[in-house]
Design a protein around this motif. Structure first.
Motif, short mmCIF file in Angstrom:
data_model
loop_
_atom_site.label_atom_id
_atom_site.label_comp_id
_atom_site.label_asym_id
_atom_site.label_seq_id
_atom_site.Cartn_x
_atom_site.Cartn_y
_atom_site.Cartn_z
N GLY A 31 5.64 6.53 35.13
CA GLY A 31 5.41 6.10 33.75
C GLY A 31 5.52 4.60 33.58
N GLY A 65 8.36 3.45 30.83
CA GLY A 65 8.44 4.46 29.77
C GLY A 65 7.26 4.40 28.83
N THR A 110 3.55 9.34 27.20
CA THR A 110 4.10 10.33 26.27
C THR A 110 4.39 11.63 27.04
OG1 THR A 110 1.94 11.27 25.75
CG2 THR A 110 2.67 9.39 24.39
N PRO A 111 5.22 12.51 26.49
CA PRO A 111 5.45 13.81 27.14
C PRO A 111 4.14 14.58 27.36
CG PRO A 111 7.13 13.43 25.48
CD PRO A 111 6.11 12.31 25.34
N ALA A 112 3.22 14.47 26.41
CA ALA A 112 1.91 15.15 26.55
C ALA A 112 1.13 14.59 27.73
CB ALA A 112 1.11 15.00 25.26
N GLU A 113 1.18 13.26 27.91
CA GLU A 113 0.46 12.65 29.04
C GLU A 113 1.07 13.10 30.37
OE1 GLU A 113 -1.38 8.50 27.39
OE2 GLU A 113 0.81 8.66 27.50
N TYR A 114 2.40 13.19 30.44
CA TYR A 114 3.04 13.69 31.66
C TYR A 114 2.56 15.10 31.99
CZ TYR A 114 6.39 9.89 32.41
OH TYR A 114 6.97 8.68 32.68
N ALA A 115 2.43 15.94 30.94
CA ALA A 115 1.96 17.32 31.14
C ALA A 115 0.53 17.33 31.68
CB ALA A 115 2.05 18.10 29.83
N GLU A 153 -0.27 16.73 35.54
CA GLU A 153 0.09 17.70 36.57
C GLU A 153 -1.10 18.07 37.45
OE1 GLU A 153 2.32 20.87 34.72
OE2 GLU A 153 3.85 19.45 34.04
#
Length: 122
Positions: A104, A46, A49-54, A57
Protein backbone atom coordinates in the motif's frame (compact mmCIF):
# COMPACT_ATOMS: atom_id res chain seq x y z
CA UNK A 1 16.25 32.77 5.66
CA UNK A 2 18.26 29.84 4.36
CA UNK A 3 16.00 26.81 4.34
CA UNK A 4 17.52 23.54 5.49
CA UNK A 5 17.22 20.24 3.66
CA UNK A 6 15.04 18.86 6.48
CA UNK A 7 12.74 21.90 6.40
CA UNK A 8 12.23 21.61 2.61
CA UNK A 9 11.60 17.84 2.89
CA UNK A 10 8.97 18.41 5.61
CA UNK A 11 7.24 21.17 3.63
CA UNK A 12 7.07 18.98 0.50
CA UNK A 13 5.57 16.13 2.58
CA UNK A 14 2.91 18.48 4.00
CA UNK A 15 2.08 19.93 0.57
CA UNK A 16 1.77 16.51 -1.09
CA UNK A 17 -0.45 15.28 1.77
CA UNK A 18 -2.69 18.32 1.22
CA UNK A 19 -2.67 17.71 -2.55
CA UNK A 20 -3.81 14.11 -1.96
CA UNK A 21 -6.68 15.27 0.24
CA UNK A 22 -7.77 17.99 -2.20
CA UNK A 23 -7.25 16.05 -5.44
CA UNK A 24 -7.87 12.40 -4.49
CA UNK A 25 -10.30 12.98 -1.61
CA UNK A 26 -8.14 11.31 1.05
CA UNK A 27 -4.57 11.41 2.26
CA UNK A 28 -2.02 8.73 3.00
CA UNK A 29 -1.25 7.54 6.51
CA UNK A 30 2.32 8.87 6.36
CA UNK A 31 4.57 10.71 3.92
CA UNK A 32 8.37 10.87 3.97
CA UNK A 33 10.36 13.04 1.58
CA UNK A 34 14.09 12.77 0.93
CA UNK A 35 16.30 15.01 -1.18
CA UNK A 36 19.09 12.98 -2.77
CA UNK A 37 21.42 14.59 -5.31
CA UNK A 38 19.14 15.80 -8.14
CA UNK A 39 16.08 13.87 -6.94
CA UNK A 40 13.20 14.41 -4.56
CA UNK A 41 11.93 11.01 -3.42
CA UNK A 42 8.53 10.84 -1.75
CA UNK A 43 7.22 7.66 -0.09
CA UNK A 44 3.53 7.62 0.81
CA UNK A 45 2.24 4.84 3.07
CA UNK A 46 -1.31 3.64 3.58
CA UNK A 47 -2.79 4.90 0.35
CA UNK A 48 -4.96 1.95 -0.66
CA UNK A 49 -8.53 1.56 0.57
CA UNK A 50 -9.79 -1.74 2.04
CA UNK A 51 -11.83 -2.21 -1.17
CA UNK A 52 -8.69 -1.79 -3.30
CA UNK A 53 -6.84 -4.39 -1.20
CA UNK A 54 -9.75 -6.80 -1.82
CA UNK A 55 -9.62 -6.16 -5.58
CA UNK A 56 -5.83 -6.76 -5.50
CA UNK A 57 -6.33 -10.44 -4.67
CA UNK A 58 -6.23 -11.23 -8.40
CA UNK A 59 -3.64 -10.37 -11.06
CA UNK A 60 -6.29 -8.46 -13.06
CA UNK A 61 -7.30 -6.57 -9.93
CA UNK A 62 -3.71 -5.57 -9.18
CA UNK A 63 -3.24 -4.25 -12.73
CA UNK A 64 -6.56 -2.43 -12.58
CA UNK A 65 -5.77 -0.67 -9.26
CA UNK A 66 -2.24 0.23 -10.41
CA UNK A 67 -3.57 1.65 -13.70
CA UNK A 68 -6.35 3.66 -12.05
CA UNK A 69 -4.09 5.08 -9.32
CA UNK A 70 -1.39 5.87 -11.88
CA UNK A 71 -3.88 7.70 -14.12
CA UNK A 72 -5.16 9.71 -11.15
CA UNK A 73 -1.68 10.81 -10.06
CA UNK A 74 -0.54 11.55 -13.62
CA UNK A 75 -3.59 13.77 -14.17
CA UNK A 76 -2.34 15.89 -11.25
CA UNK A 77 1.32 15.77 -12.34
CA UNK A 78 1.60 19.47 -13.21
CA UNK A 79 0.40 20.46 -9.73
CA UNK A 80 2.91 18.06 -8.15
CA UNK A 81 5.74 19.52 -10.24
CA UNK A 82 4.65 23.00 -9.14
CA UNK A 83 4.82 21.92 -5.47
CA UNK A 84 8.41 20.77 -6.00
CA UNK A 85 9.34 24.00 -7.81
CA UNK A 86 7.76 26.12 -5.06
CA UNK A 87 9.72 24.49 -2.23
CA UNK A 88 13.02 23.73 -4.00
CA UNK A 89 13.33 26.48 -6.60
CA UNK A 90 14.17 23.71 -9.09
CA UNK A 91 12.28 22.61 -12.19
CA UNK A 92 11.30 18.96 -12.49
CA UNK A 93 12.96 17.33 -15.50
CA UNK A 94 11.08 14.03 -15.19
CA UNK A 95 8.59 12.33 -12.87
CA UNK A 96 8.26 8.63 -12.00
CA UNK A 97 5.77 6.89 -9.76
CA UNK A 98 4.66 3.39 -8.83
CA UNK A 99 2.51 1.75 -6.21
CA UNK A 100 2.92 -1.50 -4.32
CA UNK A 101 -0.42 -3.25 -4.06
CA UNK A 102 1.10 -5.52 -1.40
CA UNK A 103 2.31 -2.85 1.03
CA UNK A 104 0.00 0.00 0.00
CA UNK A 105 2.96 2.31 -0.59
CA UNK A 106 3.45 4.77 -3.43
CA UNK A 107 6.88 6.04 -4.41
CA UNK A 108 7.24 9.29 -6.36
CA UNK A 109 10.58 10.35 -7.79
CA UNK A 110 11.02 13.89 -9.10
CA UNK A 111 14.23 14.24 -11.13
CA UNK A 112 15.40 17.86 -11.00
CA UNK A 113 17.36 20.01 -13.46
CA UNK A 114 20.19 20.51 -10.92
CA UNK A 115 21.79 18.81 -7.91
CA UNK A 116 19.66 20.30 -5.12
CA UNK A 117 21.46 18.43 -2.33
CA UNK A 118 24.81 19.96 -3.37
CA UNK A 119 23.20 23.41 -3.59
CA UNK A 120 21.79 23.08 -0.06
CA UNK A 121 25.22 22.17 1.35
CA UNK A 122 26.78 25.39 0.01
Amino acid sequence: MNKTKGYIEAEISKAITQWEKDFLGRGSVSVKTDILRDMVIVVLRGILTPAEYAVCETKEGILSVKRLRSDLVESGEETLKQIILTFTGEYVKSFYTDISTRTGERVMVFKLQNDLEKKLKN
